[in-house]
Design an enzyme around this catalytic site. Structure first.
Site, short mmCIF file in Angstrom:
data_model
loop_
_atom_site.label_atom_id
_atom_site.label_comp_id
_atom_site.label_asym_id
_atom_site.label_seq_id
_atom_site.Cartn_x
_atom_site.Cartn_y
_atom_site.Cartn_z
N GLY A 35 2.13 4.72 -9.89
CA GLY A 35 1.84 3.29 -9.98
C GLY A 35 0.66 2.94 -9.09
O GLY A 35 0.21 3.77 -8.28
N SER A 37 -1.74 1.25 -6.20
CA SER A 37 -1.61 1.05 -4.76
C SER A 37 -1.02 -0.35 -4.55
O SER A 37 -1.48 -1.32 -5.16
CB SER A 37 -3.00 1.14 -4.11
OG SER A 37 -2.90 0.95 -2.73
N GLY A 38 0.02 -0.44 -3.76
CA GLY A 38 0.65 -1.74 -3.52
C GLY A 38 1.77 -2.08 -4.49
O GLY A 38 2.38 -3.14 -4.39
N ALA A 39 2.06 -1.17 -5.42
CA ALA A 39 3.14 -1.46 -6.40
C ALA A 39 4.53 -1.30 -5.78
O ALA A 39 5.51 -1.83 -6.32
CB ALA A 39 3.00 -0.55 -7.61
N GLY A 40 4.59 -0.56 -4.67
CA GLY A 40 5.88 -0.39 -3.99
C GLY A 40 6.39 1.05 -3.95
O GLY A 40 7.55 1.29 -3.59
N SER A 42 5.74 3.69 -1.93
CA SER A 42 6.16 4.19 -0.61
C SER A 42 7.39 3.46 -0.10
O SER A 42 8.32 4.09 0.41
CB SER A 42 5.01 4.05 0.40
OG SER A 42 3.90 4.78 -0.04
N SER A 109 -1.27 8.87 -8.67
CA SER A 109 -1.35 9.79 -9.83
C SER A 109 -1.75 9.03 -11.10
O SER A 109 -0.97 8.93 -12.04
CB SER A 109 -0.04 10.56 -10.02
OG SER A 109 1.10 9.79 -9.84
#
Ligand code: ADX
Length: 203
Positions: A35, A37-40, A42, A109
């Site tokens: 997803g 960056s910032g989608a959640g 991590s 990815s």
């Protein structure tokens, strides 16, 4: 990937998959988060790791920002470098899975072909999980300030701004993080793991 070296002989383990599954009371597998960056990715990976660990799972998270400081320290964000990053992580994740772990990977990815290559190489382990949030939401969150810098032209090849993101076509699971609280997403992931990697599922 073709093997470059010659005269390679596979060494057989004398701890079987079955031995590991019986000891761990669950199977090994890869939860491949993808997803923007910032989608959640991590946030969910780290919360899920804690929750599964508390349930006595052998579990480990591989995260993009961490892996890029070590294993992939020599790679940038060109399509070729991302492909190599994802290839390495896919192989490491498969080794973890073979060792009996539930491996959570949190990498943008962005290229479908890179993800499909891992699926093809390790179909037994690979589960694609689409951490789906609209670009506008990720950009509004901008927790690392990178979208702002990308819009200002300070960051090249930034996913969603100046580099593509190719969403999964048939992920094993999709979580719409803009519409669901974190804990609800974690609960869905736990249910998925219990279904997919349960001891009863065989080896
Ligand atoms: S991937 O595309 O190869 O999968 P990966 O997940 O390892 O990317 O790394 C993404 C992280 O690197 C982001 O969370 C962000 O913090 C940082 N980053 C720095 N530059 C870029 C860029 N150009 N595009 C995307 N992420 C970037």
């Amino acid at each position: 990937m073709a093997t470059k070296s010659e005269n390679i002989f596979t060494v057989a383990h004398r701890v079987s998959q079955e031995d590991r599954v019986k000891a761990n009371r669950h199977r090994g597998g890869i939860l491949w988060f993808t997803g923007l960056s910032g989608a959640g990715k991590s946030t969910l990976a780290i919360d899920l790791e804690r929750a599964l660990f508390a349930e006595r799972y052998q579990v480990y998270t591989l995260d993009g920002d961490n892996v890029r400081q070590g294993l992939s320290a020599d790679l940038g964000f060109s399509p070729e470098d991302r492909a190599e990053n994802i290839r390495r992580v896919g192989e490491v994740a498969a080794l973890f899975a073979e060792a009996g772990f539930v491996v959570i990977t949190a990498f943008i990815s962005p290229y479908r072909a890179d993800r499909e290559r891992i699926r093809a190489a390790h179909p037994k382990y690979f589960n694609e999980i689409f951490i789906n949030a609209p670009l506008e939401v990720c950009e509004a969150r901008d927790s690392k300030g990178l979208y702002r810098r990308a819009r200002a032209g300070e960051l090249k090849e930034f996913t969603g701004v100046s580099a593509p993101y190719e969403p999964p076509l048939a992920p094993e699971l999709e979580l719409r993080t803009a519409e669901k609280p974190v804990q609800a997403c974690v609960d869905e992931l736990i249910a998925f793991v219990e279904r997919r990697l349960s001891f009863e599922g065989g080896y």
